[in-house]
Motif scaffolding. Structure first.
Motif, PDB file in Angstrom:
ATOM      1  N   PHE A 186      53.092   1.473  15.425  1.00 22.32           N
ATOM      2  CA  PHE A 186      54.374   1.897  15.713  1.00 22.32           C
ATOM      3  C   PHE A 186      54.084   2.802  17.165  1.00 22.32           C
ATOM      4  CE2 PHE A 186      58.208   4.100  16.919  1.00 22.32           C
ATOM      5  CZ  PHE A 186      59.129   3.409  16.341  1.00 22.32           C
ATOM      6  N   ILE A 187      53.103   3.645  17.063  1.00 25.96           N
ATOM      7  CA  ILE A 187      52.660   4.661  18.254  1.00 25.96           C
ATOM      8  C   ILE A 187      52.354   3.709  19.286  1.00 25.96           C
ATOM      9  CG2 ILE A 187      51.197   6.137  18.975  1.00 25.96           C
ATOM     10  CD1 ILE A 187      51.549   7.449  16.152  1.00 25.96           C
ATOM     11  N   HIS A 188      51.435   2.634  19.020  1.00 25.97           N
ATOM     12  CA  HIS A 188      50.937   1.841  19.983  1.00 25.97           C
ATOM     13  C   HIS A 188      51.877   1.118  20.769  1.00 25.97           C
ATOM     14  CE1 HIS A 188      49.155  -1.966  21.364  1.00 25.97           C
ATOM     15  NE2 HIS A 188      48.281  -1.269  21.776  1.00 25.97           N
ATOM     16  N   GLU A 189      52.977   0.400  20.080  1.00 26.07           N
ATOM     17  CA  GLU A 189      53.815  -0.333  20.610  1.00 26.07           C
ATOM     18  C   GLU A 189      55.024   0.261  21.328  1.00 26.07           C
ATOM     19  OE1 GLU A 189      54.154  -4.057  20.009  1.00 26.07           O
ATOM     20  OE2 GLU A 189      51.966  -3.260  19.698  1.00 26.07           O
ATOM     21  N   ALA A 190      55.096   1.754  21.104  1.00 28.54           N
ATOM     22  CA  ALA A 190      56.252   2.421  21.765  1.00 28.54           C
ATOM     23  C   ALA A 190      55.544   3.058  23.157  1.00 28.54           C
ATOM     24  CB  ALA A 190      56.862   3.628  20.520  1.00 28.54           C
ATOM     25  N   LYS A 191      54.368   2.943  23.341  1.00 29.12           N
ATOM     26  CA  LYS A 191      53.917   3.711  24.380  1.00 29.12           C
ATOM     27  C   LYS A 191      54.699   2.998  25.554  1.00 29.12           C
ATOM     28  CE  LYS A 191      49.581   4.574  27.049  1.00 29.12           C
ATOM     29  NZ  LYS A 191      48.239   4.822  26.586  1.00 29.12           N
TER      30      LYS A 191
ATOM     31  N   ALA B  96      59.188   4.802  24.417  1.00 23.20           N
ATOM     32  CA  ALA B  96      59.809   5.896  23.588  1.00 23.20           C
ATOM     33  C   ALA B  96      58.902   7.042  23.307  1.00 23.20           C
ATOM     34  CB  ALA B  96      60.599   5.362  22.243  1.00 23.20           C
ATOM     35  N   ARG B  97      59.436   8.150  22.947  1.00 24.95           N
ATOM     36  CA  ARG B  97      58.686   9.303  22.752  1.00 24.95           C
ATOM     37  C   ARG B  97      58.482   9.212  21.109  1.00 24.95           C
ATOM     38  NH1 ARG B  97      60.335  14.454  21.311  1.00 24.95           N
ATOM     39  NH2 ARG B  97      62.091  14.018  22.351  1.00 24.95           N
ATOM     40  N   VAL B  98      57.535   9.248  20.417  1.00 20.32           N
ATOM     41  CA  VAL B  98      57.269   8.798  19.026  1.00 20.32           C
ATOM     42  C   VAL B  98      57.327  10.290  18.332  1.00 20.32           C
ATOM     43  CG1 VAL B  98      55.998   7.914  17.186  1.00 20.32           C
ATOM     44  CG2 VAL B  98      56.250   6.785  19.436  1.00 20.32           C
ATOM     45  N   THR B  99      58.231  10.410  17.676  1.00 17.75           N
ATOM     46  CA  THR B  99      58.252  11.671  16.822  1.00 17.75           C
ATOM     47  C   THR B  99      58.258  11.397  15.269  1.00 17.75           C
ATOM     48  OG1 THR B  99      60.769  11.922  16.947  1.00 17.75           O
ATOM     49  CG2 THR B  99      59.566  12.774  18.563  1.00 17.75           C
TER      50      THR B  99
ATOM     51  N   GLY C 125      56.778  17.095  21.247  1.00 17.02           N
ATOM     52  CA  GLY C 125      56.477  16.058  20.464  1.00 17.02           C
ATOM     53  C   GLY C 125      56.017  14.914  20.971  1.00 17.02           C
ATOM     54  N   GLY C 126      55.908  13.883  20.365  1.00 13.61           N
ATOM     55  CA  GLY C 126      55.293  12.671  21.258  1.00 13.61           C
ATOM     56  C   GLY C 126      54.051  12.322  20.702  1.00 13.61           C
ATOM     57  N   ALA C 127      53.701  11.481  19.741  1.00 17.98           N
ATOM     58  CA  ALA C 127      52.475  11.023  19.363  1.00 17.98           C
ATOM     59  C   ALA C 127      51.872   9.846  20.097  1.00 17.98           C
ATOM     60  CB  ALA C 127      52.393  10.504  17.884  1.00 17.98           C
TER      61      ALA C 127
END
Length: 145
Positions: free
Chosen positions: A16-21, A24-27, A62-64
């Motif tokens: 998810f983190i990879h795809e959202a780069k 979206a800010r991943v929280t 936040g944001g991974a």
């Protein structure tokens, strides 16, 4: 014998983190929504991945984000971040060496080498699987190139 579900949750989060780069800010609330897990569990998983140097999390907002290229992140790295002693305890030997039975007195030493071979095999397999290969598989299943 079962790997902790935390590992599948972590892989879910990392993909998810990879795809959202850049999208979206991943929280943790966003990851909790995607995984269906309690946000506390997500924060624990994220914390373990951060301590292992697999991701970074921006303070405050936040944001991974991934710290490494997905080709450098192995399934073993992910699993080990969550369960540092997990592989060595994957297969247990019941405590019975104090019993008078000769089988009980020797079963631990009889099983030590075969169990080490199994552990080594599992580790090698997990080290051969990268986040990149799992992302590619995800893309194949979703029709995304």
């Amino acid at each position: 014998m079962q790997l902790s579900m935390k590992c599948s949750i972590a892989v879910h989060c990392l993909i998810f983190i990879h795809e959202a780069k850049g999208i979206a800010r991943v929280t943790s609330p966003l990851l909790a929504e995607s995984t269906g897990c309690n946000p506390v569990i997500i924060r624990n998983v994220i914390s373990s991945l951060k301590k292992a140097g697999i991701i970074t999390v921006a303070r405050g907002t936040g944001g991974a984000e991934l710290c490494m290229d997905p080709s450098e992140i192995t399934l073993f790295m992910i699993y080990n971040a969550l369960e540092p002693k997990g592989l060595s305890s994957l297969i247990g030997i019941h405590p019975c060496s104090e019993r008078a039975c000769p089988v009980a007195q020797n079963i631990q030493s009889v099983l030590a080498v075969p169990y080490q071979k199994i552990e080594h095999s599992i580790r090698n397999t997990m080290e051969s699987i990268t986040l990149k290969s799992m992302i590619q598989d995800f893309h194949c299943k979703t029709g995304k190139s």
